[in-house]
Write an enzyme that holds these catalytic residues in place. Structure first.
Site, mmCIF file in Angstrom:
data_model
loop_
_atom_site.group_PDB
_atom_site.id
_atom_site.type_symbol
_atom_site.label_atom_id
_atom_site.label_comp_id
_atom_site.label_asym_id
_atom_site.label_seq_id
_atom_site.Cartn_x
_atom_site.Cartn_y
_atom_site.Cartn_z
ATOM 1 N N ARG A 50 3.963 -7.837 -3.354
ATOM 2 C CA ARG A 50 5.014 -7.527 -2.394
ATOM 3 C C ARG A 50 4.427 -6.694 -1.260
ATOM 4 O O ARG A 50 3.813 -5.656 -1.507
ATOM 5 C CB ARG A 50 6.136 -6.740 -3.079
ATOM 6 C CG ARG A 50 6.791 -7.503 -4.225
ATOM 7 C CD ARG A 50 7.737 -6.591 -4.990
ATOM 8 N NE ARG A 50 8.328 -7.281 -6.136
ATOM 9 C CZ ARG A 50 9.110 -6.688 -7.039
ATOM 10 N NH1 ARG A 50 9.388 -5.391 -6.921
ATOM 11 N NH2 ARG A 50 9.602 -7.373 -8.044
ATOM 12 N N ASP A 52 5.135 -4.538 2.332
ATOM 13 C CA ASP A 52 6.207 -3.773 2.954
ATOM 14 C C ASP A 52 6.534 -4.293 4.346
ATOM 15 O O ASP A 52 5.815 -5.133 4.908
ATOM 16 C CB ASP A 52 5.810 -2.298 3.049
ATOM 17 C CG ASP A 52 5.736 -1.621 1.689
ATOM 18 O OD1 ASP A 52 6.460 -2.049 0.777
ATOM 19 O OD2 ASP A 52 4.956 -0.659 1.547
ATOM 20 N N ARG A 198 -2.168 2.200 2.029
ATOM 21 C CA ARG A 198 -1.910 2.938 3.264
ATOM 22 C C ARG A 198 -2.105 4.434 3.079
ATOM 23 O O ARG A 198 -2.555 5.134 3.999
ATOM 24 C CB ARG A 198 -0.491 2.633 3.756
ATOM 25 C CG ARG A 198 -0.341 1.211 4.299
ATOM 26 C CD ARG A 198 1.108 0.797 4.429
ATOM 27 N NE ARG A 198 1.853 1.727 5.262
ATOM 28 C CZ ARG A 198 3.191 1.710 5.360
ATOM 29 N NH1 ARG A 198 3.903 0.829 4.659
ATOM 30 N NH2 ARG A 198 3.804 2.562 6.135
#
Length: 245
Positions: A50, A52, A198
């Site tokens: 998944r 973002d 990130r």
């Protein structure tokens, strides 16, 4: 009924992430709309990971069952690319085992993150890279990156309500100067926590600017405390690059 797997590239700028959600535009939502348009029935899909909001992909894998046995693999690929929106493209399509699930069968996931370090922004890259107009010491960043490698508790590097096991395996973190103004951070591992890549990038930039020493990374990992790590790097520089099965 055949199971096939698509290697999918998408520009994440105008998506609220990969996973299907009501009332917002997602990659999975658009992909399943295209499947329904082609096969005239609802077809469920399963992705390898998944991403973002704002995160891109070059090598996402999406698997689904094919209701029409008369269509060839090339027919399906061509049909999908003809009806998908312009910010999604099927790079490859192949038949796989009937029990294939890309999320659970992935052996390694590779993410790329791009930093643009020129003093002035390039507005044409604004949704493709993180404009970071500061000098970065790549050697220090590489020393810091070694602390991320191996199986560790990455509680300090998860975001939000991620209640999954924080112990993860990172195989390798590479820092590569692609050109005078572009730096690539490549992170390889089995699976990742929410915004983990990130958060790693945000930490490496702290080291690269000299704000932190490389050794502080080890201390942050050992603290198992999200508040000890810096803010996440923005989503636009991140790409789900490749999955190995």
């Amino acid at each position: 009924m055949r199971m096939v797997a698509a290697t999918v590239a998408y520009d994440g700028t105008n998506f609220y992430g990969y996973q299907g959600q009501r009332n917002v535009r997602t990659v999975q939502g658009e992909f399943e709309k295209a499947l329904q348009k082609i096969f005239k029935e609802k077809v469920l899909s399963h992705g390898a990971g998944r991403t973002d909001t704002g995160v891109h992909s070059y090598g996402q894998t999406i698997a689904f069952k094919v209701p029409n046995d008369n269509m060839t693999i090339q027919n399906i690929k061509d049909a999908l690319n003809s009806v998908l929106p312009s910010d999604i493209y099927i790079r490859n399509l192949e038949q796989v085992e009937k029990n294939f699930n890309p999320r659970f069968m992935a052996k390694k996931r590779i993410y790329h993150y791009y930093l643009y370090t020129k003093k002035d922004p390039d507005i044409f890259l604004r949704n493709r890279v993180w404009w970071f107009p500061y000098d970065l010491d790549i050697d220090k960043m590489r020393k810091a990156a070694r602390h991320f490698e191996g199986e560790k508790d990455f509680s300090s590097f998860k975001s939000g309500n991620d209640e999954r096991n924080p112990v993860r395996q990172i195989d390798r973190v590479r820092i590569i100067r692609m050109s005078k103004n572009i730096i690539l951070i490549r992170v390889e591992g089995v699976s990742f926590l929410r915004r983990m890549v990130r958060n790693i990038v945000g930490t490496l930039t702290k080291v690269g600017t000299g704000t932190w020493t490389p050794e502080i990374v080890r201390e942050i990992i050992e603290a198992k405390d999200r508040s000890k790590a810096p803010a996440s790097a923005p989503p636009e520089g991140l790409y789900f690059y490749k999955i190995l099965f």
